[in-house]
Design an enzyme around this catalytic site. Sequence first.
Site, PDB file in Angstrom:
ATOM      1  N   CYS A  99       0.718  -1.169  -0.188  1.00 58.68           N
ATOM      2  CA  CYS A  99      -0.245   0.015  -0.122  1.00 58.68           C
ATOM      3  C   CYS A  99       0.872   1.143  -0.014  1.00 58.68           C
ATOM      4  CB  CYS A  99      -0.832  -0.023   1.351  1.00 58.68           C
ATOM      5  SG  CYS A  99      -2.150  -1.230   1.271  1.00 58.68           S
TER       6      CYS A  99
ATOM      7  N   HIS B 225      -3.111   7.676   1.850  1.00 56.44           N
ATOM      8  CA  HIS B 225      -3.492   6.489   1.426  1.00 56.44           C
ATOM      9  C   HIS B 225      -4.778   5.963   1.885  1.00 56.44           C
ATOM     10  CE1 HIS B 225      -3.842   2.263   0.590  1.00 56.44           C
ATOM     11  NE2 HIS B 225      -3.599   1.925   1.764  1.00 56.44           N
TER      12      HIS B 225
ATOM     13  N   ASN C 165     -10.089   0.350  -0.427  1.00 55.55           N
ATOM     14  CA  ASN C 165      -8.668   0.439  -0.425  1.00 55.55           C
ATOM     15  C   ASN C 165      -7.920  -0.253  -1.749  1.00 55.55           C
ATOM     16  OD1 ASN C 165      -5.742   0.106   0.335  1.00 55.55           O
ATOM     17  ND2 ASN C 165      -6.211  -0.909   2.160  1.00 55.55           N
TER      18      ASN C 165
END
Length: 323
Positions: free
Chosen positions: A114, A250, A280
């Site tokens: 990520c 993020h 996500n």
Amino acid sequence: MTTRAVVVGCGHYLPTRVVENAEFEATLDTDDQWIRSRSGIERRHFASEGETTSTMATAAAKAALEDAGLQPDDVDAIVLATSTADFTFPSAATMVQDQLGMTQGYAFDVQAVCAGFVFALSNANALIASGQAKRVLVIGSETFSKIMDWTDRSTCVLFGDGAGALLLEAQDGNGDASDRGILATDLNSDGRHRELLYVDGGVSTGTTGYLRMQGNQVFRHAVAKLAATATTAMERAGVTASDVDWIVPHQANIRIIQGTAKKLDLPMENVVVTVQDHGNTSAASIPLALSVGRARGQIKPNDLIVTEAIGGGLAWGAVVLRW
Ligand code: UT7
């Protein structure tokens, strides 16, 4: 004079298939209310048959090139952040190079889960600052739907697919914080925390595997590490929180986004939030948020932006740039 990596184009791609939280209620012991309240996610996009990390990355790259008014052969390098490349090898980046019809330059993947886009941006910045490239396409693209265990309610409701791209170009700057382009970066990892977030497959198992996450443990690391890395990058850039126009974090969890903004002493009005619509998307989440934030009219030329991300590894980092 300082060479800066300046954003001259951006774009994104989202698969057409949108899955609302309520769709999971048919197969899992979960509900829209739990997903919304714990994560902020309302819906996500999932790739369709035939859509892959490289095809989505190519679509985002084309949008960024068009935005910049440039052709594929104007680009020296492609740096693609992904943990879900189409194949073990070649890199998804070289597949994008081919799909763009780009017959020169070089392309490679960066794998920091990520945090991948922050690591890719930092690497692209280094290529430009060292004179190894004049224009670099930096892409984040993921098909996490391919590594979901659809029986695991604690993970499969959280992730989505998509891609975003920035085109960076070498331009002269004064060497101070008024310059456009990447002003500072900060990268970190700590491999002792591997068990908190990983995929249980790969070449050692002969399977693709599924994502496994101890979400609440990752959460405990997230806010403190994200605020610390953002603060370090801002110090390196010679700016303070009051100079910042946008945090583009993020997009994993609205509570992490809010907690980090609070720790940095910035109101949510200064945060680009897309987690409700994308879920996500791992390394794609920051370039998606940058592109969507610009399309919404939030991000404007000369705005000071801080991006920050954390994920599997653990790996985390931040980039300060002036748009
Ligand atoms: O992008 C890479 C980095 N990843 C992240 O940043 C993710 C970080 N973590 C998170 O976002 C949050 O920890 C989650 C959204 C994953 C979970 O939220 P939480 O508040 O930390 O919940 P929890 O994991 O502590 O689980 C609370 C309860 C548990 O039940 P018990 O043990 O309290 O009875 C879970 O079994 O919620 C249960 N649960 C669910 N309930 C309904 C877990 N998943 C679900 C679900 N629906 N989908």
